[in-house]
Design a protein around this motif. Sequence first.
Motif, PDB file in Angstrom:
ATOM      1  N   GLY A  97      33.505  26.270  59.629  1.00  0.00           N
ATOM      2  CA  GLY A  97      34.705  25.571  60.074  1.00  0.00           C
ATOM      3  C   GLY A  97      35.663  26.415  60.898  1.00  0.00           C
ATOM      4  O   GLY A  97      36.830  26.056  61.061  1.00  0.00           O
ATOM      5  N   SER A  98      35.186  27.504  61.476  1.00  0.00           N
ATOM      6  CA  SER A  98      36.050  28.396  62.249  1.00  0.00           C
ATOM      7  C   SER A  98      36.393  27.844  63.636  1.00  0.00           C
ATOM      8  O   SER A  98      37.290  28.353  64.296  1.00  0.00           O
ATOM      9  N   GLY A  99      35.649  26.838  64.082  1.00  0.00           N
ATOM     10  CA  GLY A  99      35.870  26.287  65.419  1.00  0.00           C
ATOM     11  C   GLY A  99      34.985  26.915  66.478  1.00  0.00           C
ATOM     12  O   GLY A  99      35.006  26.510  67.635  1.00  0.00           O
ATOM     13  N   GLU A 100      34.207  27.918  66.071  1.00  0.00           N
ATOM     14  CA  GLU A 100      33.259  28.572  66.965  1.00  0.00           C
ATOM     15  C   GLU A 100      31.972  28.847  66.195  1.00  0.00           C
ATOM     16  O   GLU A 100      31.958  28.837  64.974  1.00  0.00           O
ATOM     17  N   ILE A 101      30.919  29.093  66.939  1.00  0.00           N
ATOM     18  CA  ILE A 101      29.609  29.319  66.325  1.00  0.00           C
ATOM     19  C   ILE A 101      29.322  30.815  66.311  1.00  0.00           C
ATOM     20  O   ILE A 101      29.232  31.446  67.365  1.00  0.00           O
ATOM     21  N   GLU A 102      29.215  31.376  65.114  1.00  0.00           N
ATOM     22  CA  GLU A 102      28.855  32.776  64.972  1.00  0.00           C
ATOM     23  C   GLU A 102      27.330  32.908  65.085  1.00  0.00           C
ATOM     24  O   GLU A 102      26.606  31.932  64.958  1.00  0.00           O
TER      25      GLU A 102
END
Length: 94
Positions: A59-64
């Motif tokens: 749910g960070s808003g970016e894809i790790e």
Amino acid sequence: MSLDATLTLEQIREMFDFYDKDKGGTICSNELQQLCEDLGVKLGTVELTAAMRELDCDGSGEIEFEEFYRWFSSSKNIAEKLAAAKVRHRHRPC
């Protein structure tokens, strides 16, 4: 690189790094959209948002990378997987 073959961790890392244009260690929605377009799958705004939600497990808003790796290595044909996600999204009830 053939997307139909099993990719190594190094190949997936190279692909991740290639699409991580700002070299921030994550893939944002614009970068994901470019990846999808390069795979022949055009995503609209709603579909892109849905794809980000599906891939962004924390749910960070970016894809790790770990999220990208899990998703990318789980399918033999990523273009088919993206196309299927696009169809699934169109058929979801509002």
